[in-house]
Design a protein around this motif. Structure first.
Motif, PDB file in Angstrom:
ATOM      1  N   ASP A   1       0.867  -1.185   0.000  1.00 42.40           N
ATOM      2  CA  ASP A   1       0.000   0.000   0.000  1.00 42.40           C
ATOM      3  C   ASP A   1       0.895   1.223   0.000  1.00 42.40           C
ATOM      4  O   ASP A   1       1.919   1.261   0.708  1.00 42.40           O
ATOM      5  N   ASP A   2       0.526   2.218  -0.801  1.00 43.39           N
ATOM      6  CA  ASP A   2       1.357   3.435  -0.835  1.00 43.39           C
ATOM      7  C   ASP A   2       1.063   4.352   0.339  1.00 43.39           C
ATOM      8  O   ASP A   2       1.685   5.405   0.494  1.00 43.39           O
ATOM      9  N   SER A   3       0.094   3.954   1.184  1.00 42.57           N
ATOM     10  CA  SER A   3      -0.192   4.720   2.410  1.00 42.57           C
ATOM     11  C   SER A   3       0.532   4.057   3.581  1.00 42.57           C
ATOM     12  O   SER A   3       0.231   2.918   3.940  1.00 42.57           O
ATOM     13  N   ARG A   4       1.492   4.789   4.174  1.00 45.90           N
ATOM     14  CA  ARG A   4       2.250   4.223   5.293  1.00 45.90           C
ATOM     15  C   ARG A   4       1.333   3.921   6.466  1.00 45.90           C
ATOM     16  O   ARG A   4       1.480   2.896   7.139  1.00 45.90           O
ATOM     17  N   MET A   5       0.351   4.794   6.706  1.00 45.93           N
ATOM     18  CA  MET A   5      -0.575   4.597   7.814  1.00 45.93           C
ATOM     19  C   MET A   5      -1.390   3.320   7.615  1.00 45.93           C
ATOM     20  O   MET A   5      -1.571   2.522   8.540  1.00 45.93           O
ATOM     21  N   GLN A   6      -1.886   3.123   6.378  1.00 44.33           N
ATOM     22  CA  GLN A   6      -2.691   1.929   6.103  1.00 44.33           C
ATOM     23  C   GLN A   6      -1.861   0.664   6.284  1.00 44.33           C
ATOM     24  O   GLN A   6      -2.332  -0.334   6.820  1.00 44.33           O
ATOM     25  N   ARG A   7      -0.585   0.717   5.880  1.00 42.72           N
ATOM     26  CA  ARG A   7       0.285  -0.447   6.037  1.00 42.72           C
ATOM     27  C   ARG A   7       0.475  -0.754   7.510  1.00 42.72           C
ATOM     28  O   ARG A   7       0.442  -1.913   7.926  1.00 42.72           O
ATOM     29  N   ARG A   8       0.691   0.286   8.321  1.00 46.56           N
ATOM     30  CA  ARG A   8       0.919   0.088   9.747  1.00 46.56           C
ATOM     31  C   ARG A   8      -0.303  -0.527  10.422  1.00 46.56           C
ATOM     32  O   ARG A   8      -0.187  -1.403  11.283  1.00 46.56           O
ATOM     33  N   ILE A   9      -1.480  -0.031  10.060  1.00 45.92           N
ATOM     34  CA  ILE A   9      -2.713  -0.553  10.669  1.00 45.92           C
ATOM     35  C   ILE A   9      -2.880  -2.040  10.349  1.00 45.92           C
ATOM     36  O   ILE A   9      -3.141  -2.868  11.221  1.00 45.92           O
TER      37      ILE A   9
ATOM     38  N   SER B   1      -0.569  -4.164   9.319  1.00 43.44           N
ATOM     39  CA  SER B   1       0.532  -4.947   9.875  1.00 43.44           C
ATOM     40  C   SER B   1       0.297  -5.252  11.347  1.00 43.44           C
ATOM     41  O   SER B   1       0.577  -6.364  11.816  1.00 43.44           O
ATOM     42  N   ALA B   2      -0.211  -4.255  12.073  1.00 41.91           N
ATOM     43  CA  ALA B   2      -0.479  -4.458  13.495  1.00 41.91           C
ATOM     44  C   ALA B   2      -1.555  -5.514  13.694  1.00 41.91           C
ATOM     45  O   ALA B   2      -1.437  -6.397  14.556  1.00 41.91           O
ATOM     46  N   GLN B   3      -2.640  -5.429  12.896  1.00 41.84           N
ATOM     47  CA  GLN B   3      -3.714  -6.412  13.008  1.00 41.84           C
ATOM     48  C   GLN B   3      -3.213  -7.822  12.668  1.00 41.84           C
ATOM     49  O   GLN B   3      -3.543  -8.797  13.353  1.00 41.84           O
ATOM     50  N   LEU B   4      -2.391  -7.918  11.634  1.00 41.65           N
ATOM     51  CA  LEU B   4      -1.891  -9.223  11.207  1.00 41.65           C
ATOM     52  C   LEU B   4      -0.919  -9.816  12.214  1.00 41.65           C
ATOM     53  O   LEU B   4      -0.950 -11.016  12.503  1.00 41.65           O
ATOM     54  N   SER B   5      -0.047  -8.974  12.759  1.00 49.57           N
ATOM     55  CA  SER B   5       0.932  -9.456  13.737  1.00 49.57           C
ATOM     56  C   SER B   5       0.230  -9.987  14.978  1.00 49.57           C
ATOM     57  O   SER B   5       0.640 -11.015  15.541  1.00 49.57           O
TER      58      SER B   5
END
Length: 420
Positions: free
Chosen positions: A27-35, A37-41
């Motif tokens: 995703d080109d949105s860093r915020m969307q990637r972080r959200i 990634s946190a859910q997946l982790s």
């Protein structure tokens, strides 16, 4: 996850819950990637991030993520184009692809599916929906890996079977040890061409005594290993190498062998198959007992194609009346047919792989067509004759002869005695 580990997981489904799946978030949105990634982790996934499809492709090539979650709208390569590129990559296992999109139009969804996507998630992503889609993806991956592992085992089994069949073909061909022999007053030549690795056709000859020989052609019902095994057993009953075991021969008190009448031989084989072999297979038989001095012959036709006599003049005659196959009906009766070969005449025994050759229009060759082919090669002898007839029939079928092919060629030249 390594390829070896994936096969281990496929072999033991319990490991699916203990070995973390690798997920690539694009995703080109860093915020969307972080959200994401946190859910997946928190759900136990191993997470990798990429800010664009161009950045993600080398990662996919290097580490082969199990699941890819990609935004649809990105700068540069968009999600569907990335999915197409992902599907073109060489992988050791299947990769599950989810597109993130705010698009709900059916045309857009269709476009995403055509690109190779497995599933969709609507933005903003709901945590429960994300987990549910990932569970579905893991289930698909597990089935794919289990299927891949089974296919690997199947290929190994097929390779082993292939090797065994190759050896079985060699053994089957070795049953026809002698393909040609001159008896002084006559010549015999044989052809045996299984349609597959092994087949149910058998041809052969043996010397009964100083002036008589036996010729035979057999076609066991069906194809493959069962037919081949039965054929091998029948070869033992008609062995020229072991006269005491050859049921077509009778030893007199003086130690001289005589031939069992052909009709009696067919009846004996019929009882042997029904009583001793106890199999659903049956076979057709043509067996001829020929006097090398006089050219007199006696034969039995038990469901086998009609024997052919080609006179020295080139005229072709079909002998026999059909008869019942062997091993099909208890107490079946068989009739002998007698004929006389003059010097220059020949007897030809063909299997139904040749007599039932069918062209692309579905037309089976008839006696007139077969007789014309035989007459065409009247000047040839032995294997040269049989090969020429075979190739002409091959041309008739346009290369589609799918049945086993076997044949016996016997030419009677003069009244001489061959002594072994």
């Amino acid at each position: 996850m390594s390829l070896a580990m994936k096969h281990q997981v496929a072999a033991d489904p319990r490991l699916h819950e203990t070995v973390p799946r690798r997920v690539l978030v694009v995703d080109d949105s860093r915020m969307q990637r972080r959200i994401l990634s946190a859910q997946l982790s928190r759900s136990g996934y191993e997470v990798i991030e990429a800010a664009s499809a161009e950045e993600a492709l080398p990662i996919c090539a290097k580490c082969e993520p199990d699941i890819v979650i990609s935004d649809w709208m990105m700068d540069g390569m968009n999600g569907p184009d990335f999915c197409r590129a992902f599907r073109q990559m060489t992988r050791s296992s299947y990769g599950y692809f989810i597109l993130l999109t705010s698009k709900t139009d059916k045309t857009d969804v269709s476009h995403g599916l055509e690109s190779g996507a497995d599933d969709f998630l609507s933005k903003p992503v709901n945590g429960d929906e994300l987990r549910a889609r990932l569970v579905a993806g893991r289930r698909i991956l597990a089935m794919q890996e289990e299927l891949s592992a089974k296919n690997t085992l199947l290929r190994a089994s097929q390779d082993a079977i292939e090797r065994d069949l190759q050896e079985a073909r060699k053994l089957q061909q070795s049953l026809v040890r002698e393909r040609h022999r001159s008896f002084g007053s006559a010549d015999v030549a044989l052809m045996l061409r299984p349609a597959g690795h092994v087949g149910g056709d058998l041809v052969g000859f043996f010397q009964i005594n100083a002036r008589r020989i036996g010729l035979y052609g057999i076609d066991v019902s069906g194809h493959g290993i069962t037919s081949a095994v039965m054929m091998a057993r029948l070869a033992g009953y008609l062995s020229g190498a072991a006269p005491t075991q050859n049921i077509a021969m009778i030893e007199s008190e003086l130690g001289v062998y005589e031939g069992r009448p052909p009709a009696e031989l067919a009846a004996m084989l019929n009882e042997l198959v029904l009583e001793e072999m106890q199999t659903e297979s049956y076979f057709t038989l043509v067996y001829a007992d020929i006097d090398l001095m006089t050219g007199q012959l006696e034969l039995v036709q038990a469901g086998h194609p009609y024997p052919v006599v080609q006179r020295r003049s080139g005229e072709v005659e079909f002998l026999g009346e059909g008869g019942l196959p062997v091993g099909l009906i208890p107490g079946a009766c068989y009739q002998s047919v007698r004929a006389v070969l003059a010097p220059g005449d020949r007897l030809i025994l063909l299997s139904d792989g040749m007599t039932e050759a069918t062209n692309r229009a579905g037309e089976m060759i008839d006696h007139a067509g077969l007789g014309a082919i035989i007459s065409k090669f009247a000047r040839l002898r032995g294997r040269a004759f049989l090969d020429a007839v075979f190739w002409d029939l091959e041309n008739y079928t346009d290369g589609q002869m799918e049945d086993d092919v076997s044949a016996v060629f016997f030419s009677f030249d003069s009244a001489k005695i061959y002594r072994n």
